[in-house]
Design a protein around this motif. Sequence first.
Motif, mmCIF file in Angstrom:
data_model
loop_
_atom_site.group_PDB
_atom_site.id
_atom_site.type_symbol
_atom_site.label_atom_id
_atom_site.label_comp_id
_atom_site.label_asym_id
_atom_site.label_seq_id
_atom_site.Cartn_x
_atom_site.Cartn_y
_atom_site.Cartn_z
ATOM 1 N N ALA A 147 0.806 -1.226 0.000
ATOM 2 C CA ALA A 147 0.000 0.000 0.000
ATOM 3 C C ALA A 147 0.838 1.273 0.000
ATOM 4 N N ILE A 148 2.125 1.165 0.331
ATOM 5 C CA ILE A 148 2.947 2.361 0.516
ATOM 6 C C ILE A 148 3.166 3.147 -0.775
ATOM 7 N N PRO A 149 3.531 2.520 -1.916
ATOM 8 C CA PRO A 149 3.796 3.315 -3.115
ATOM 9 C C PRO A 149 2.618 4.198 -3.544
ATOM 10 N N ASP A 150 1.413 3.639 -3.553
ATOM 11 C CA ASP A 150 0.252 4.448 -3.937
ATOM 12 C C ASP A 150 -0.003 5.551 -2.917
ATOM 13 N N LEU A 151 0.212 5.260 -1.653
ATOM 14 C CA LEU A 151 0.032 6.264 -0.607
ATOM 15 C C LEU A 151 1.008 7.419 -0.802
ATOM 16 N N LEU A 152 2.245 7.090 -1.110
ATOM 17 C CA LEU A 152 3.233 8.136 -1.356
ATOM 18 C C LEU A 152 2.855 8.971 -2.573
ATOM 19 N N ARG A 153 2.482 8.299 -3.645
ATOM 20 C CA ARG A 153 2.194 9.010 -4.899
ATOM 21 C C ARG A 153 0.948 9.877 -4.787
#
Length: 283
Positions: free
Chosen positions: A125-131
Amino acid sequence: MQILSIQSAVAYGHVGNSAAVFPLQRIGVDVLPVYTVNFSNHTGYGAWRGPMISPDDVRDVITGIAERGVLGQIDAVLSGYQGDTGIADVILEAVAQVKAANPAAVYACDPVMGNAESGCFVAPAIPDLLREKVVPAADIITPNQFELGYLTGTEPDTLESTLAAADAVRALGPRTVLVTSVERPDRPADTIEMLAVDDAGAWIVRTPLLPLKANGSGDVTAALFTAHYVQGRDAAAALARTVSSVFDLLERTHASGQRELQLVAAQESYAHPRMQFEVAQVR
């Protein structure tokens, strides 16, 4: 200068705040470190001990800092690896509080997701959260070339495509982008580059590529670039000082034969960088 640095910490070795705090202090920055984990060592060893700190506990530490009445003295908030999806909200809340107390303060985000060799190594879930949530709130971001590609849905490899990707991510919110680990097919063998882009232009610097994997070097890079940029608002000068310091740190680490960054031994490289690499304006 004061920087609120919200990152992981390890007892053995140097990643997260355990990599960022000392170099910042060595160049005269007063650091307020807030830990998101307190591990025995970084996870690259495959085994570690110690707790992840809950988002509520991280928030509580920041609340305690705010209660001292010092948020208005903070010049920048710095964040790195986000192990728990709930940490993002805590960081963004802290950024909002700091900017309310000091409108001139900036948020610098190192959007740690992975690299070209290993791919993504964070929770799904982290990459989408960052983006979608974190990067748009940042003023400065320091992705590597792989992470820049993920943030923009592109595959930057040439100078032109990397510049285009930097412009695309700047359109999301952050005005200053430092791209690390830039590898172009037309670069000389055994070299690597770093690129800085802001409203004033774009600059690139090339160094020898050292044969080592240095956990924490990105954390040092993000910290030093943030401090130098906030102090002078000069991307070329911040890039030159950062690259000089980090290369000498890596060279000393390689010569030592040790796995962990020789962070303390290289301290003069932060305080008095040799400025041994040419920074070229490319736009």
